[in-house]
Design an enzyme around this catalytic site. Structure first.
Site, PDB file in Angstrom:
ATOM      1  N   GLY A 110       5.347  10.493  -0.065  1.00  0.00           N
ATOM      2  CA  GLY A 110       4.345   9.735   0.725  1.00  0.00           C
ATOM      3  C   GLY A 110       4.591   9.509   2.240  1.00  0.00           C
ATOM      4  O   GLY A 110       4.368   8.567   2.746  1.00  0.00           O
ATOM      5  N   ALA A 111       5.148  10.608   2.691  1.00  0.00           N
ATOM      6  CA  ALA A 111       5.741  10.598   4.259  1.00  0.00           C
ATOM      7  C   ALA A 111       4.565  10.169   5.269  1.00  0.00           C
ATOM      8  O   ALA A 111       4.888   9.551   6.484  1.00  0.00           O
ATOM      9  CB  ALA A 111       6.430  11.916   4.590  1.00  0.00           C
ATOM     10  N   GLY A 134       5.834   4.993   5.227  1.00  0.00           N
ATOM     11  CA  GLY A 134       6.499   6.370   5.760  1.00  0.00           C
ATOM     12  C   GLY A 134       6.595   6.314   7.231  1.00  0.00           C
ATOM     13  O   GLY A 134       7.498   6.607   7.680  1.00  0.00           O
ATOM     14  N   ARG A 152      -2.353  -2.492 -16.358  1.00  0.00           N
ATOM     15  CA  ARG A 152      -0.838  -2.205 -16.143  1.00  0.00           C
ATOM     16  C   ARG A 152      -0.438  -0.504 -16.578  1.00  0.00           C
ATOM     17  O   ARG A 152      -0.173   0.164 -16.163  1.00  0.00           O
ATOM     18  CB  ARG A 152       0.166  -3.097 -16.497  1.00  0.00           C
ATOM     19  CG  ARG A 152       1.590  -2.724 -16.313  1.00  0.00           C
ATOM     20  CD  ARG A 152       2.776  -4.051 -16.156  1.00  0.00           C
ATOM     21  NE  ARG A 152       2.907  -4.119 -17.533  1.00  0.00           N
ATOM     22  CZ  ARG A 152       3.781  -5.218 -17.874  1.00  0.00           C
ATOM     23  NH1 ARG A 152       4.187  -6.009 -17.091  1.00  0.00           N
ATOM     24  NH2 ARG A 152       3.932  -5.699 -19.174  1.00  0.00           N
ATOM     25  N   GLN A 182       8.454  14.770 -10.100  1.00  0.00           N
ATOM     26  CA  GLN A 182       9.250  14.592  -8.939  1.00  0.00           C
ATOM     27  C   GLN A 182      10.874  14.292  -9.695  1.00  0.00           C
ATOM     28  O   GLN A 182      11.868  14.819  -9.041  1.00  0.00           O
ATOM     29  CB  GLN A 182       9.021  13.165  -8.246  1.00  0.00           C
ATOM     30  CG  GLN A 182       7.934  13.341  -7.411  1.00  0.00           C
ATOM     31  CD  GLN A 182       7.541  12.536  -6.391  1.00  0.00           C
ATOM     32  OE1 GLN A 182       8.294  11.448  -6.230  1.00  0.00           O
ATOM     33  NE2 GLN A 182       6.510  12.761  -5.695  1.00  0.00           N
ATOM     34  N   HIS A 197      10.599  -5.808  -9.642  1.00  0.00           N
ATOM     35  CA  HIS A 197       9.822  -6.157  -8.623  1.00  0.00           C
ATOM     36  C   HIS A 197       8.385  -6.323  -8.873  1.00  0.00           C
ATOM     37  O   HIS A 197       7.499  -5.457  -8.784  1.00  0.00           O
ATOM     38  CB  HIS A 197      10.036  -4.797  -7.648  1.00  0.00           C
ATOM     39  CG  HIS A 197       9.206  -4.938  -6.265  1.00  0.00           C
ATOM     40  ND1 HIS A 197       9.140  -6.051  -5.420  1.00  0.00           N
ATOM     41  CD2 HIS A 197       7.939  -4.468  -5.819  1.00  0.00           C
ATOM     42  CE1 HIS A 197       8.354  -5.897  -4.475  1.00  0.00           C
ATOM     43  NE2 HIS A 197       7.634  -4.954  -4.730  1.00  0.00           N
TER      44      HIS A 197
END
Length: 334
Positions: A17-18, A23, A104, A118, A193
């Protein structure tokens, strides 16, 4: 870049997600040495989705224009097998944001489509010692998905970020007590979180004094805890966009402490795989107090847990168990 004699070999830092907001706040600080130290050259390996590669090329132009002495090279790709190749550190920032009307379960499913591949790519090509931090929400369960799809890596290498909550908790207490943030030690963020997180002041000190001697219980339970837990929503409300620079700063803090160690006698909060400490179900990626040394973290043991704490810690664990069940049902983890 010319390497001076005696300088360290560059390490590879992958960021997903750079080209996104976080990012953009993160990359320049990593390249400046804020994360791994002012003597550690880095190679940035940046992953983006195909439509964002053009924007990413612009970010790379800016990174080059800073002429950072520590930035040894930059790789960009839309293929995780390229971006994660031999990565020593991986910051998984890119995620599917929650859209209006999304349950959710929908969000977990959408992110499973990102974090499962990933995890598989990290498993295939990353350094065997890669340190992984998941920032993209729901971070704890996204970290679990990535971890469970990387069976050849040590599960302890997968962590999620509660450091933003930890830093928010420090700052709110500093403001209330009229003290600098540097006076505050040993706050803990337990759990997820999310709004069920538990910012715990029972062990915290302000200039060496117990924090709970300095603030009243009513404020702590009714104002402080919800303010810290809902701070993200308050920022969206004010800024019209989610917290980016503060999230990037917290990611740097998390990785720096993990890589370089925490100060003697202090701890920080990291979401790490539970080993059953404090009765938290094993395997959940859960916020704990941790100390770091020599590139390893350990959960701080032997803290006294009040009934109030127990109830809060169990509630956030229950939410994480529900999320784990949901991603199991979706076939994303075993």
């Amino acid at each position: 870049m010319t390497m001076n004699q005696g300088t360290k070999q560059p390490v590879r830092v992958a960021v997903t997600g750079a080209a996104g907001q976080i990012g953009y706040s993160l990359l320049f600080r990593i390249a400046a040495g804020d994360m791994l130290g002012k003597d550690q050259p880095v190679i940035l390996q940046l992953l983006e989705i195909t439509p964002a590669l053009k924007a990413l090329a612009g970010v790379v132009m800016e990174l080059r224009d800073c002429a950072f002495p520590l930035l040894a090279d930059i790789v960009t790709s839309d293929d995780p097998l390229v971006a994660f190749k031999d990565a020593d550190y991986a910051l998984l920032v890119g995620a599917m944001p929650r859209k209006a009307g999304m349950e959710r379960g929908d969000l977990l499913g959408a992110n499973g489509g990102i974090f499962k591949p990933q995890g598989e790519a990290l498993n295939k090509v990353a350094s065997r010692d890669v340190k992984v931090l998941v920032v993209g929400n729901p971070a704890n369960t996204n970290a679990l998905i990535a971890q469970q799809n990387a069976p050849d890596l040590d599960p302890k290498q997968f962590t999620a970020m509660v450091r933003l909550d930890h830093n928010r908790a420090i700052s709110q207490l500093a403001e209330k007590t009229g003290q600098p943030v540097s006076a505050i030690k040993n706050i803990t963020i337990w759990g997820n979180h999310s709004s069920t997180q538990y910012p715990d002041l029972s062990q915290a000190t302000v200039n060496g004094q117990p924090a709970l001697d300095l603030v009243d219980r009513e404020w702590y339970e009714k104002e402080y805890i919800p303010t810290v837990a809902k701070r993200g929503a308050a920022i969206i409300e004010a800024r019209g966009a989610s917290s980016a620079a503060s999230a990037a700063s917290a990611a740097i803090d998390h990785m720096r402490d993990w890589a370089l160690g925490t100060p003697e006698g202090e701890w920080v909060s990291m979401a790490v795989p539970s080993d059953g400490s404090y009765g938290i179900p094993e395997g959940l990626i859960y916020g704990f107090p941790v100390r770091c040394r020599n590139g390893q973290y350990e959960i701080v043991q032997g803290l006294e847990i009040s009934d109030f704490s127990r109830q809060k810690m169990d509630a956030t664990a229950k939410e994480l168990e529900e999320e784990r069940e949901e991603v199991r049902r979706l076939g994303l983890v075993k």
